[in-house]
Enzyme design. Sequence first.
Site, mmCIF file in Angstrom:
data_model
loop_
_atom_site.group_PDB
_atom_site.id
_atom_site.type_symbol
_atom_site.label_atom_id
_atom_site.label_comp_id
_atom_site.label_asym_id
_atom_site.label_seq_id
_atom_site.Cartn_x
_atom_site.Cartn_y
_atom_site.Cartn_z
ATOM 1 N N THR A 1 0.825 -1.266 -0.157
ATOM 2 C CA THR A 1 0.014 0.190 -0.079
ATOM 3 C C THR A 1 0.701 1.211 -0.483
ATOM 4 O O THR A 1 1.807 1.020 0.664
ATOM 5 C CB THR A 1 -0.367 0.107 1.282
ATOM 6 O OG1 THR A 1 -1.417 1.634 1.531
ATOM 7 C CG2 THR A 1 0.005 -0.168 2.422
ATOM 8 N N GLU B 1 -7.180 12.620 0.276
ATOM 9 C CA GLU B 1 -8.530 11.746 -0.515
ATOM 10 C C GLU B 1 -9.108 11.891 0.825
ATOM 11 O O GLU B 1 -10.612 11.329 0.977
ATOM 12 C CB GLU B 1 -7.931 10.780 -1.044
ATOM 13 C CG GLU B 1 -7.926 9.223 -0.605
ATOM 14 C CD GLU B 1 -8.071 8.334 -2.048
ATOM 15 O OE1 GLU B 1 -6.702 7.332 -1.361
ATOM 16 O OE2 GLU B 1 -8.761 8.734 -2.738
ATOM 17 N N ASP C 1 -0.167 3.621 0.296
ATOM 18 C CA ASP C 1 -0.810 4.424 2.229
ATOM 19 C C ASP C 1 0.147 4.549 3.319
ATOM 20 O O ASP C 1 -0.021 5.508 4.476
ATOM 21 C CB ASP C 1 -2.540 3.819 1.625
ATOM 22 C CG ASP C 1 -3.049 4.769 1.243
ATOM 23 O OD1 ASP C 1 -2.560 5.504 0.498
ATOM 24 O OD2 ASP C 1 -4.273 4.870 1.205
HETATM 25 P P1 ATP Z 1 -5.458 -1.744 -1.851
HETATM 26 O O1 ATP Z 1 -6.215 -1.186 -1.164
HETATM 27 O O2 ATP Z 1 -3.954 -1.682 -1.218
HETATM 28 O O3 ATP Z 1 -5.675 -0.905 -3.208
HETATM 29 P P2 ATP Z 1 -5.964 -3.809 -1.732
HETATM 30 O O4 ATP Z 1 -5.659 -5.727 -1.519
HETATM 31 O O5 ATP Z 1 -7.036 -3.844 -0.024
HETATM 32 O O6 ATP Z 1 -5.413 -3.356 -2.162
HETATM 33 P P3 ATP Z 1 -8.946 -4.782 -2.718
HETATM 34 O O7 ATP Z 1 -9.172 -4.206 -3.644
HETATM 35 O O8 ATP Z 1 -9.652 -4.406 -1.618
HETATM 36 O O9 ATP Z 1 -7.382 -4.558 -2.342
HETATM 37 O O10 ATP Z 1 -9.018 -6.069 -2.928
HETATM 38 C C1 ATP Z 1 -8.580 -6.514 -3.558
HETATM 39 C C2 ATP Z 1 -8.411 -8.510 -3.430
HETATM 40 O O11 ATP Z 1 -9.130 -8.491 -2.404
HETATM 41 C C3 ATP Z 1 -9.989 -7.586 -4.534
HETATM 42 O O12 ATP Z 1 -9.928 -9.238 -5.430
HETATM 43 C C4 ATP Z 1 -11.314 -8.380 -3.477
HETATM 44 O O13 ATP Z 1 -12.433 -9.544 -3.850
HETATM 45 C C5 ATP Z 1 -9.844 -9.421 -2.284
HETATM 46 N N1 ATP Z 1 -11.172 -9.247 -0.942
HETATM 47 C C6 ATP Z 1 -10.839 -8.613 -0.486
HETATM 48 N N2 ATP Z 1 -11.535 -9.143 0.865
HETATM 49 C C7 ATP Z 1 -11.651 -10.495 0.644
HETATM 50 C C8 ATP Z 1 -12.835 -11.488 1.394
HETATM 51 N N3 ATP Z 1 -13.017 -11.115 3.050
HETATM 52 N N4 ATP Z 1 -12.142 -12.422 0.946
HETATM 53 C C9 ATP Z 1 -11.930 -12.481 0.100
HETATM 54 N N5 ATP Z 1 -11.585 -12.038 -0.321
HETATM 55 C C10 ATP Z 1 -11.442 -10.419 -0.701
#
Ligand code: ATP
Length: 422
Positions: free
Chosen positions: A188, A289, A190
């Site tokens: 991240t 943001e 962030d």
């Molecule tokens: P960022 O927020 O830094 O962009 P992130 O990994 O938090 O990164 P998200 O888009 O929230 O980004 O999630 C990435 C992937 O993880 C997505 O494909 C989402 O569907 C999956 N995901 C999120 N939460 C869950 C969960 N509880 N169980 C299974 N898959 C999940």
Amino acid sequence: MNITVLGEARYPSPLSHFVSDKIRVLLNAVIDPDAPPSDDLLLEVAGPREMLYFDPKKTRAGIVTCGGLCPGLNNVIRSLVLQLHHVYGVREILGFVNGYQGLDPWRGAEPIPLTPEFVEDIHKGGGSALNTSRGPVDVSVAVDNLIRRKIDILFVVGGDGTQRGGAALYHEAKLRGHALAVVGIPKTIDNDVPFVSRTFGYLTAVEEATRILTCAHTEAHSVENGIVVVKIMGRHAGFIAAGATVASQDVNFTLVPEVPFVLDGEDGFLAALKRRIVKRGHAVILVAEGAGQHLMSGGEKQYDASGNLKSKDIGVFLRDRIHTYLKEQDIPFTLRYIDPSYLVRSVPAGAEDAILCDFFARNAVHAAMAGKTGLVIGQQHDIFTHVPIELLASRKKQLDLNSPEWQGVLSATGQEFAHFPA
Ligand code: ATP
Ligand code: MG
């Protein structure tokens, strides 16, 4: 905190320097005899283990990158592949494309065989050589696919959502009796991941943001009563805004999610801006943001494909409110608005982040080869650690208002306006 292992490690490691499983690092390094007992969590130290669970010759690994872009994703992919291939002798490495979607054979494109040749130059560009996506995947379908492809190790590179996804895959594989090592690498820009003092991509983003602030300052300084509002990433935490403020020393107001500020009235932000303009003739405002969300009530809540609540546009809101307010006050001004959000995350990693990516990736490979699973690589006090995925995904890190980062912001800006307790 104990980390789950898939079974007995029976294969000698080809490496020559090892870290014992018994060594722990204390999460909180500060000892204050007068303070109440603190979170004295002990984390396992990362590094090469003497014995491996997986026989490198027969091991198949997969890599997936999910969520938003972040400088360094390609460095991580490259170091994972090179460590697996050259150091451990793992020859079968698949890159699943388009994030978790790529784990579903019905929705994703064919995985890419990852070789030293494929990754040779990828770190010189931003983005992810494997692409990325948001949105859920059917965990059962994904694990079917991993079993069919005989994947033993899955590296999941992404933010909190990705790590929750990794935990779901790990539990599903366990239910099916498939020995799958799921090892997460936190991503991240962030910098809001707990158990990681600095995530890769953050410093590169701060570097880019600082460059933009120099331009914003020139714009503001070059006209009478010039005001520039710059919106930067930071949905839950203002680390990028704080870092860029302290680095540039050109910002006069820094607004972050941790400090819900007052807009109107004599002690509010708008009046403070007016005083600054009257006194100094220019102002640069940096807004994360996720700041000021409490000011924009009403309207429908919007979510992205992964179910994350989208921030309302505080940049445009502030620009409009500043415009209306200064017109009412009859003060001449020139107001510019810059939203460089995506520009700070699509660039290649700077040197410090590139080094961090390499360390994270190589420690992830060590953990996986030893048969550890359901963990994310953390980093505290310059020591890399093993953190259970669920523990990491259940918390978020925010700016501590007593920290040097935030105190540095207050010193650099001299900002004074009312806010609610964070
Ligand atoms: P960022 O927020 O830094 O962009 P992130 O990994 O938090 O990164 P998200 O888009 O929230 O980004 O999630 C990435 C992937 O993880 C997505 O494909 C989402 O569907 C999956 N995901 C999120 N939460 C869950 C969960 N509880 N169980 C299974 N898959 C999940
Ligand atoms: Mg996230």
